[in-house]
Design a protein around this motif. Structure first.
Motif, mmCIF file in Angstrom:
data_model
loop_
_atom_site.group_PDB
_atom_site.id
_atom_site.type_symbol
_atom_site.label_atom_id
_atom_site.label_comp_id
_atom_site.label_asym_id
_atom_site.label_seq_id
_atom_site.Cartn_x
_atom_site.Cartn_y
_atom_site.Cartn_z
ATOM 1 N N MET A 177 0.841 -1.188 0.000
ATOM 2 C CA MET A 177 0.000 0.000 0.000
ATOM 3 C C MET A 177 0.882 1.245 0.000
ATOM 4 O O MET A 177 1.761 1.394 0.849
ATOM 5 C CB MET A 177 -0.953 0.025 1.193
ATOM 6 N N VAL A 195 -7.119 3.275 2.600
ATOM 7 C CA VAL A 195 -6.993 2.428 1.405
ATOM 8 C C VAL A 195 -6.362 3.293 0.321
ATOM 9 O O VAL A 195 -7.004 4.173 -0.251
ATOM 10 C CB VAL A 195 -8.363 1.896 0.938
ATOM 11 N N THR A 251 -2.089 0.564 -4.669
ATOM 12 C CA THR A 251 -1.049 -0.438 -4.477
ATOM 13 C C THR A 251 0.121 -0.157 -5.408
ATOM 14 O O THR A 251 -0.057 0.054 -6.609
ATOM 15 C CB THR A 251 -1.599 -1.849 -4.755
#
Length: 315
Positions: A112, A122, A125
């Motif tokens: 991440m 979130v 990636t």
């Protein structure tokens, strides 16, 4: 030829987020989420010079599939496909084909990236693939003569704590602590037990033992162990040779009185254990079954075992 400050031969480039960049440009921000909280997944993959001089990656597809499984477990959304990551590994090696005369160690990693902070964040990636020449992880002498191991005071985490099917970056702190404890005490490697006191695995390797009756045993996948690709390789080699392997739990004192122990892993390859907790294992030297596995494994990765040719992806 390029080298790091420790004179380790490494690639001139890194595959980072879909493109090749110079090694020194393979950087991430200090606010990268994975740096703070450990949410990342990785693989270790070896490429070998085969007997005919070509470069071949060992079980590349299986490693990339496990990388994606690990990401799925962690709910890391992968911005590339499995095929793209396979190609990334091969492209990186093709660019450095003449550099790695003795083969290469590949490290795909997904983590991440920076953005929001906190446990609920979130972020996109990031994905990278690096390569360097990493010799025998536990030393050439260890591969030849066997290593000394210590049962660690650190316990391998429970299966409801440690996501054992994932090769997850943050979970390796457990292994780091165990490894450091063992090395500081004068040993080469740590062996970790599960919470019930049964043998699980070493700090970065799966473990096999051969008891006095010649029975080969390795902990089952219901234990808190990684589903090692080298472990799977060794199981197939042993069973193809007509040998029976029991995937069962066993205690640490079973290691003290067995005839052979050997460790398996991409980095460690096949490394015998000659001593555990100051107790000699068998004759205190590599045994016949471990030697058979080691010889078959090295013949396979060098393209000298046609029955396992499908495990090699040539660069």
């Amino acid at each position: 030829m390029s080298s790091t400050s420790t004179s380790v031969l490494r690639a001139d480039q890194i595959w980072l987020d879909g493109q090749l960049v110079k090694w020194d440009e393979g950087q991430v921000h200090v606010m990268t989420h994975a740096l703070h909280y450990g949410l990342g997944v990785f693989e270790g993959i070896r490429a070998y010079r085969t007997h005919d001089g070509r470069l071949a990656v060992f079980r590349l597809r299986e490693h990339i599939q496990r990388l994606f499984d690990s990401a799925h477990i962690c709910m890391l959304k992968m911005p590339f496909t499995e095929d793209q990551l396979v190609d990334a590994c091969l492209d990186l090696l093709r660019k450095q084909k003449d550099l790695f005369a003795n083969g290469a160690y590949l490290r795909p990693v997904a983590f991440m990236g920076d953005g929001a902070m906190g446990l609920g964040a979130v972020n996109p990636t990031r994905v990278a693939v690096t390569a360097w020449d990493w010799g025998a992880y536990l030393g050439d002498k260890g591969v030849r003569e066997g290593i000394r191991a210590k049962v660690s005071s650190f316990t391998r985490m429970h299966v409801n704590v440690n996501m054992v099917r994932g090769k997850i970056s943050g979970q390796y702190v457990n292994s780091i602590l165990a490894k450091r404890e063992a090395v500081l005490a004068g040993y080469d490697e740590a062996i970790l037990l599960d919470i019930s006191g049964f043998v699980a695995e070493a700090s970065g390797e799966n473990i096999f033992m051969v008891n006095k009756k010649g029975v080969i045993k390795t902990p089952p996948l219901s234990s808190p162990i990684l589903d090692g690709i080298t472990r799977d390789t060794v199981l197939k080699m042993l069973r193809d040779s007509g040998r029976v392997v029991d995937e069962v739990t066993f205690t640490r004192d079973a290691l003290y009185i067995c005839n052979e122990i050997f460790l398996t892993g991409t980095a460690a390859e096949i490394t015998p254990v000659r001593e555990v907790d100051n107790r000699s294992v068998g004759a205190g030297k590599p045994g016949p079954i471990g030697t058979f596995v080691q010889e078959t494994y090295f013949r396979t990765v060098r393209g000298m075992e046609p029955r396992y040719a499908e495990w090699l992806t040539y660069v």
